[in-house]
Design a protein around this motif. Structure first.
Motif, mmCIF file in Angstrom:
data_model
loop_
_atom_site.group_PDB
_atom_site.id
_atom_site.type_symbol
_atom_site.label_atom_id
_atom_site.label_comp_id
_atom_site.label_asym_id
_atom_site.label_seq_id
_atom_site.Cartn_x
_atom_site.Cartn_y
_atom_site.Cartn_z
ATOM 1 N N ARG A 107 0.842 -1.186 -0.193
ATOM 2 C CA ARG A 107 -0.024 0.039 -0.390
ATOM 3 C C ARG A 107 0.918 0.686 0.534
ATOM 4 O O ARG A 107 0.496 2.138 -0.933
ATOM 5 C CB ARG A 107 -0.750 -0.454 0.909
ATOM 6 N N GLU A 108 2.300 1.311 0.683
ATOM 7 C CA GLU A 108 2.595 2.436 0.621
ATOM 8 C C GLU A 108 3.591 2.617 -0.426
ATOM 9 O O GLU A 108 3.929 3.912 -1.073
ATOM 10 C CB GLU A 108 3.972 1.999 1.593
ATOM 11 N N TYR A 109 4.390 1.578 -1.168
ATOM 12 C CA TYR A 109 4.278 1.508 -2.812
ATOM 13 C C TYR A 109 3.023 1.913 -3.586
ATOM 14 O O TYR A 109 4.202 2.939 -4.595
ATOM 15 C CB TYR A 109 4.813 -0.149 -2.983
ATOM 16 N N LYS A 110 1.945 1.826 -3.361
ATOM 17 C CA LYS A 110 1.410 2.301 -4.186
ATOM 18 C C LYS A 110 0.966 3.861 -4.111
ATOM 19 O O LYS A 110 1.114 4.262 -5.138
ATOM 20 C CB LYS A 110 0.141 1.234 -4.044
ATOM 21 N N GLN A 111 1.511 4.349 -3.074
ATOM 22 C CA GLN A 111 0.790 5.610 -2.823
ATOM 23 C C GLN A 111 2.342 6.646 -3.051
ATOM 24 O O GLN A 111 2.299 8.122 -3.394
ATOM 25 C CB GLN A 111 0.767 6.048 -0.920
ATOM 26 N N LEU A 112 2.890 5.736 -2.828
ATOM 27 C CA LEU A 112 4.396 6.337 -3.345
ATOM 28 C C LEU A 112 4.143 6.533 -5.031
ATOM 29 O O LEU A 112 4.842 8.012 -5.020
ATOM 30 C CB LEU A 112 5.865 5.789 -2.819
ATOM 31 N N HIS A 113 3.901 5.737 -5.224
ATOM 32 C CA HIS A 113 4.045 6.075 -7.014
ATOM 33 C C HIS A 113 3.320 6.584 -8.079
ATOM 34 O O HIS A 113 2.828 6.836 -8.689
ATOM 35 C CB HIS A 113 3.787 4.858 -7.866
ATOM 36 N N MET A 114 1.457 7.161 -6.355
ATOM 37 C CA MET A 114 0.852 8.390 -6.401
ATOM 38 C C MET A 114 1.879 9.399 -6.655
ATOM 39 O O MET A 114 -0.304 10.212 -6.649
ATOM 40 C CB MET A 114 -0.036 7.362 -6.477
ATOM 41 N N GLY A 115 2.154 9.298 -5.603
ATOM 42 C CA GLY A 115 2.577 10.878 -5.532
ATOM 43 C C GLY A 115 2.452 10.930 -4.371
ATOM 44 O O GLY A 115 2.139 12.167 -3.459
ATOM 45 N N GLN A 116 1.720 10.384 -3.392
ATOM 46 C CA GLN A 116 1.099 10.301 -2.475
ATOM 47 C C GLN A 116 2.736 10.757 -1.059
ATOM 48 O O GLN A 116 3.218 9.386 -1.224
ATOM 49 C CB GLN A 116 -0.020 9.388 -2.023
ATOM 50 N N ARG A 157 14.473 1.110 2.280
ATOM 51 C CA ARG A 157 13.506 0.234 2.406
ATOM 52 C C ARG A 157 13.089 -0.451 1.084
ATOM 53 O O ARG A 157 12.724 -2.332 1.373
ATOM 54 C CB ARG A 157 12.391 0.893 3.119
ATOM 55 N N ILE A 158 12.643 -0.159 -0.046
ATOM 56 C CA ILE A 158 12.888 -0.548 -1.014
ATOM 57 C C ILE A 158 13.518 -1.227 -1.111
ATOM 58 O O ILE A 158 13.533 -2.493 -2.053
ATOM 59 C CB ILE A 158 12.131 0.763 -2.172
ATOM 60 N N ALA A 159 14.871 -0.729 -1.322
ATOM 61 C CA ALA A 159 16.211 -1.731 -2.151
ATOM 62 C C ALA A 159 16.160 -3.300 -0.430
ATOM 63 O O ALA A 159 16.512 -4.017 -1.481
ATOM 64 C CB ALA A 159 17.621 -1.334 -1.655
ATOM 65 N N ALA A 160 15.762 -2.662 0.702
ATOM 66 C CA ALA A 160 16.037 -3.669 1.279
ATOM 67 C C ALA A 160 15.197 -4.920 0.986
ATOM 68 O O ALA A 160 15.048 -5.797 0.685
ATOM 69 C CB ALA A 160 15.726 -3.642 2.796
ATOM 70 N N LEU A 161 13.249 -4.852 0.151
ATOM 71 C CA LEU A 161 12.511 -5.180 -0.052
ATOM 72 C C LEU A 161 12.851 -5.797 -1.518
ATOM 73 O O LEU A 161 12.920 -7.696 -1.574
ATOM 74 C CB LEU A 161 11.308 -4.725 -0.484
ATOM 75 N N ASN A 162 13.726 -5.267 -1.843
ATOM 76 C CA ASN A 162 13.899 -5.563 -3.694
ATOM 77 C C ASN A 162 15.095 -6.831 -3.424
ATOM 78 O O ASN A 162 14.936 -7.891 -4.001
ATOM 79 C CB ASN A 162 14.018 -5.005 -3.875
ATOM 80 N N ALA A 163 15.585 -6.317 -2.374
ATOM 81 C CA ALA A 163 17.160 -7.009 -1.935
ATOM 82 C C ALA A 163 16.358 -9.305 -1.538
ATOM 83 O O ALA A 163 17.463 -10.615 -1.948
ATOM 84 C CB ALA A 163 17.412 -7.746 -1.274
ATOM 85 N N LEU A 164 15.540 -9.217 -1.409
ATOM 86 C CA LEU A 164 14.413 -10.321 -0.498
ATOM 87 C C LEU A 164 13.136 -10.506 -2.179
ATOM 88 O O LEU A 164 12.746 -11.487 -1.226
ATOM 89 C CB LEU A 164 13.677 -10.080 0.488
ATOM 90 N N GLN A 165 13.057 -10.485 -3.665
ATOM 91 C CA GLN A 165 12.549 -10.652 -4.068
ATOM 92 C C GLN A 165 11.486 -10.582 -3.965
ATOM 93 O O GLN A 165 9.761 -10.977 -4.257
ATOM 94 C CB GLN A 165 12.637 -11.769 -4.512
ATOM 95 N N PHE A 166 10.922 -9.115 -3.134
ATOM 96 C CA PHE A 166 9.463 -8.472 -2.883
ATOM 97 C C PHE A 166 8.170 -8.885 -4.220
ATOM 98 O O PHE A 166 8.969 -7.643 -4.857
ATOM 99 C CB PHE A 166 9.647 -7.594 -1.542
ATOM 100 N N ARG A 167 7.336 -8.855 -4.076
ATOM 101 C CA ARG A 167 5.890 -8.628 -4.886
ATOM 102 C C ARG A 167 5.321 -7.600 -4.541
ATOM 103 O O ARG A 167 4.805 -7.760 -3.951
ATOM 104 C CB ARG A 167 5.724 -9.858 -5.692
ATOM 105 N N TRP A 168 5.921 -6.497 -5.237
ATOM 106 C CA TRP A 168 4.702 -5.308 -4.522
ATOM 107 C C TRP A 168 3.208 -5.081 -5.377
ATOM 108 O O TRP A 168 2.211 -5.046 -4.765
ATOM 109 C CB TRP A 168 5.726 -3.540 -5.558
ATOM 110 N N ASP A 169 3.145 -6.037 -6.297
ATOM 111 C CA ASP A 169 1.424 -6.122 -6.484
ATOM 112 C C ASP A 169 1.072 -7.485 -6.480
ATOM 113 O O ASP A 169 0.037 -7.886 -6.480
ATOM 114 C CB ASP A 169 0.955 -5.425 -7.356
ATOM 115 N N ARG A 170 1.893 -8.552 -6.139
ATOM 116 C CA ARG A 170 1.537 -9.977 -5.693
ATOM 117 C C ARG A 170 1.779 -10.683 -6.860
ATOM 118 O O ARG A 170 1.490 -11.713 -7.198
ATOM 119 C CB ARG A 170 0.090 -10.043 -4.877
ATOM 120 N N PHE A 171 1.517 -9.617 -8.221
ATOM 121 C CA PHE A 171 1.493 -10.385 -9.412
ATOM 122 C C PHE A 171 3.182 -10.296 -10.257
ATOM 123 O O PHE A 171 2.920 -11.467 -10.862
ATOM 124 C CB PHE A 171 0.291 -9.985 -9.894
ATOM 125 N N HIS A 172 3.444 -9.054 -9.769
ATOM 126 C CA HIS A 172 4.696 -8.543 -10.476
ATOM 127 C C HIS A 172 5.447 -7.652 -9.762
ATOM 128 O O HIS A 172 5.001 -6.972 -8.904
ATOM 129 C CB HIS A 172 3.838 -7.531 -11.727
#
Length: 244
Positions: free
Chosen positions: A208-217, A225-240
């Motif tokens: 949800r925080e990632y979506k708000q960030l890309h909506m300019g909110q 934090r994004i880099a730390a999650l990406n290092a764990l192959q985090f799926r931001w939308d559960r599908f992609h």
């Protein structure tokens, strides 16, 4: 109540006396039950006065001990010499801070950490004091005037004081996600995870925080934090897995 022989007022008949009063030629005396109550009240009042005196004496002794134990740096930062006499006197606010610091140490001794709850009913004043330290630290970081001196910052850091509770909580959840990743080979936590029921909720909030960030909110998700999650192959939308 009059001096002399006692007389019972109406509606008591002349031959019947109140149980708590006894006739006396000199004065009216109290019966055993009322006398016992009066004695108990007197003892309670005396004990209360003794406790108050002991408390004041203990507090004065504690205050003196704190001031006597102040180091050179603390002496410089925690005393006042308004008259310029060269003989500084204890700063009331500095002693107040030391009192609260000692209570924080007692809390840590009991719990093993300095994370005093905001609704710590056993010592609400300590909860408010801890909150003020974090607020003053934030002002210090922003370059604003702060009552938090370098000496106080050092003392708090030495006992493991947490300045940013939200950052601590985020890092703890990240570590839980790392454990999940090491165990399962991915970070796609199911919506129901009995081993840690709170982890799916946290994962959802990161999306949800990632979506708000890309909506300019406004978002709590920083590039680190994004880099730390990406290092764990985090799926931001559960599908992609969206790249940043």
């Amino acid at each position: 109540m009059s001096i002399g022989k006692s007389y019972e007022p109406l509606p008591f008949p002349p031959h019947q006396k109140r149980p708590e009063l006894v006739e006396s030629k000199a004065c009216i005396s109290f019966g055993p039950s009322l006398l016992a109550v009066a004695t108990e009240v007197i003892n309670v009042l005396l004990n209360k006065n003794q406790i108050n005196r002991a408390s004041r004496s203990s507090q004065e002794s504690f205050s003196a001990d704190i001031y006597n134990n102040l180091g050179t740096r603390d002496l410089h930062e925690s005393t006042d010499d308004p008259e310029g006499t060269g003989q500084p006197t204890p700063n009331r606010h500095a002693l107040h801070w030391e009192f609260r610091y000692e209570r924080l140490l007692a809390f840590k001794e009991m719990t093993g950490h300095c994370l005093v709850p905001s609704d710590y009913h056993f010592d609400l004043e300590l909860s408010r004091w801890v909150k003020r330290q974090r607020h003053q630290y934030k002002k210090l970081q922003e370059g604003k005037h702060s009552a938090l001196t370098p000496y106080r910052v050092e003392k708090l850091q030495n006992v493991g004081f947490v300045w940013d509770v939200h950052e601590l909580s985020w890092n703890e959840n990240l570590e839980e996600l790392r454990k999940f990743y090491r165990r399962h080979g991915h970070s796609n936590v199911p919506t129901s995870y009995p081993d840690n029921p709170k982890l799916p909720i946290w994962v959802k909030s990161q999306r949800r925080e990632y979506k708000q960030l890309h909506m300019g909110q406004k978002s709590q998700l920083t590039p680190e934090r994004i880099a730390a999650l990406n290092a764990l192959q985090f799926r931001w939308d559960r599908f992609h897995n969206l790249e940043t």
